[in-house]
Write an enzyme that holds these catalytic residues in place. Structure first.
Site: not given
Length: 576
Positions: A399, A417
């Protein structure tokens, strides 16, 4: 009135109700009746039925999220729709199952319902996608707002409510059959509920970590349909009844297995290079004569793209290459930057298939050390296989925010992004997150953020994101991507003068890229922050994203809606 005490349920009965009471006493209760059913006499099969029914409900719920995600996203809103509709179905099933067991305490009725539920679940991989597309197609020309929410809710109602309603009848029916005296009723009900709960736990972990990643959503539905079917078949085989019903159910299950074992979500696509699933995403790779495209949603957008001729994509990735120029990469002599003499460093949070990494290496490769973070290992594997992700681009499977928390490095450019389908993960949209990004930038560093959906006006998703970033960074500017709904945002700790930018842009070696970036820089506008701040405690990004999607759909389909209003479905079909 004269009152007699009768030992029927230990309840006093009036003389005038004696006839009715005697009939009730003569009738067998559910617990008495199952004594005639050998398979149910020791209650073990009742507990097994409860266990596997609980497992099936959770598996269907998780399968529902994967079936709906390619069309409606996997946001918190979609999960809310799934959970609420299934809970409604279970509640109605509980009510009906209890009343049915009181009226006619016959276990055959329950296991016939399980036969139907098993066949329905098996049919979902075959018919579910057509139902979703059909409902969406009807709504897309008839409503203007909340398309995804309404379409998702109706699809969930049509596909999942009935089998979950049938499975919801299991617990009250089994309670009727299993409780044989008031003395042990509490422990019996407790064991039934425990069996259901343990089954639900296993039914949660098994699809997520085993069957969906290994076999896909379609096979997951079939596996748990087969479990429910076996429960009913074993029962009826032991009873030697309902043979025709069992045979029909088995034949239908076999047909569903043949036609639904590999369900193509984008069934209208005939030339996909790859279609599959990971723990996090539905994944689709499409290839044509010019492009290779990665999508995680069959209805919205392109997550990554590669031009086969190596040219610029014409999309937001090209615009985002202004960030290395703003950070002064083109002015670094011999590829060094700062006092330590190290190479400029680029970090991409949400690397995807590596479009931005690939472009930056091509145009700034000798001067940059590029690394990426991508939560989905399957996407990184596809990037290596289909998208020519350079081997020297190191990608960490993690993550993005958690990785930043553990990293101690400083970067010249950080590209953010990261998207979950059509929405920004809330933990990567807050002021706390952008503060973390700021702390990982060098003094002259630049953060570039891809705002996926261009949404203007008060309380839009872009206004919230931009205001949040402006509350952290002193210098923020934005530019819209021509022909797309994306908007690129650049944030830095230091201002860059117009003269300095002109000099840095002129140092870009490739003429095509230089002209594009000069155009992009000419259209950037400074952003003045407001008070719409997202925080870890309050970040309603799903609702804001859905609102933006509604606006995009409304604008894109206005022409077709007008044809539908004037000419009806016939005119719409002719136009399509």
């Amino acid at each position: 009135m004269d009152v007699k005490e009768r030992k029927v349920y230990n309840i006093p009965v009036c003389e005038q109700d004696e006839r009715q009471t005697m009939r009730a006493a003569a009738a067998k209760t559910g617990s008495e009746k199952i004594m005639d059913y050998r398979i149910l006499q020791n209650k073990t099969y009742l507990y097994l039925t409860e266990f596997f029914s609980g497992m099936a409900v959770m598996a269907v719920e998780l399968g529902a999220s994967r079936l709906l995600a390619p069309y409606f996203s996997s946001s918190q809103i979609v999960w809310t729709i799934i959970i609420s509709t299934i809970m409604i179905a279970m509640a109605l099933g509980n009510i009906y199952g209890g009343r049915s067991a009181d009226r006619n305490p016959d276990p055959d009725r329950l296991y016939r319902r399980l036969l139907v539920a098993a066949v329905w679940i098996a049919a979902i991989p075959v018919l579910g996608k057509y139902i979703i597309v059909g409902i969406t197609g009807i709504l897309v020309v008839t409503i203007d707002n909340n398309l995804l929410i309404i379409a998702g809710f109706l699809a969930c109602l049509v596909i999942f409510v009935f089998p979950c309603f049938l499975l919801g009848t299991v617990t009250p029916s089994l309670t009727k059959f299993a409780v044989r005296s008031l003395e042990d009723s509490g422990s019996t009900v407790g064991r039934l509920n425990a069996s259901n709960t343990v089954g639900s736990i296993i039914g949660t972990f098994t699809p997520t970590f085993l069957t969906i990643p290994a076999f896909g959503t379609a096979v997951t539905f079939l596996i748990f349909s087969g479990i429910v079917l076996m429960l009913a078949l074993v029962y009826f085989l032991s009873r030697k009844t309902c043979r025709i019903r069992c045979l029909v159910a088995v034949l239908l299950f076999v047909l569903c297995t043949v036609f639904g074992h590999r369900s193509n979500f984008a069934f209208w696509e005939n030339h996909l290079a790859y279609e599959g699933e990971s723990i996090y995403n539905y994944l689709q790779v499409k290839e044509d004569s010019e492009n290779v495209i990665l999508s995680t949603n069959v209805m919205f957008g392109v997550q990554s793209i590669t031009k086969k001729d190596g040219s610029l994509t014409g999309m937001y990735y090209d615009y985002a290459m202004l960030a290395p120029v703003m950070a002064g990469i083109t002015e670094k002599s011999g590829g060094s930057t700062g006092d330590d003499g190290s190479r400029p460093r680029l970090l991409i949070l949400g690397n995807g298939s590596g479009t931005y990494a690939r472009e930056c290496e091509k145009y700034f490769g000798d001067d940059m050390d590029i690394s990426g973070v991508e939560i989905d290992q399957k996407i990184t594997d596809l990037a290596r296989t289909y998208f020519d992700l350079p081997e020297d681009v190191q990608v960490t499977t993690y993550d993005g925010r958690a990785w930043l928390e553990a990293d101690t490095g400083k970067y010249d450019v950080i590209m953010v992004d990261a998207f979950q389908d059509i929405s920004v993960p809330f933990q990567m949209s807050s002021a706390e997150f952008f503060t973390l990004v700021k702390n990982h930038l060098k003094d002259s560093g630049v953060m570039v953020v891809n705002e996926n959906m261009r949404a203007d006006g008060e309380n839009s998703i872009n206004e919230y994101l931009s205001d949040t970033i402006a509350s952290v960074f002193p210098y923020v500017s934005t530019v819209d991507v021509d022909g797309y709904t994306n908007r690129e945002l650049f944030a830095s700790l230091r201002p860059v003068s117009e003269g300095t930018m002109d000099r840095r842009l002129s140092a870009v070696g490739d003429g095509g890229l230089r002209r594009l970036l000069q155009k992009v820089y000419g259209h950037t506008t400074a952003y003045e922050g407001g008070d719409h701040i997202l925080t870890d405690d309050r970040a309603p990004v799903e609702m804001l994203s859905m609102r933006a999607v509604d606006s995009i759909i409304r604008d894109e389909l206005a022409y077709y809606k007008q044809i539908f209003r004037e000419q009806g479905f016939a005119g719409l079909l002719n136009e399509v």
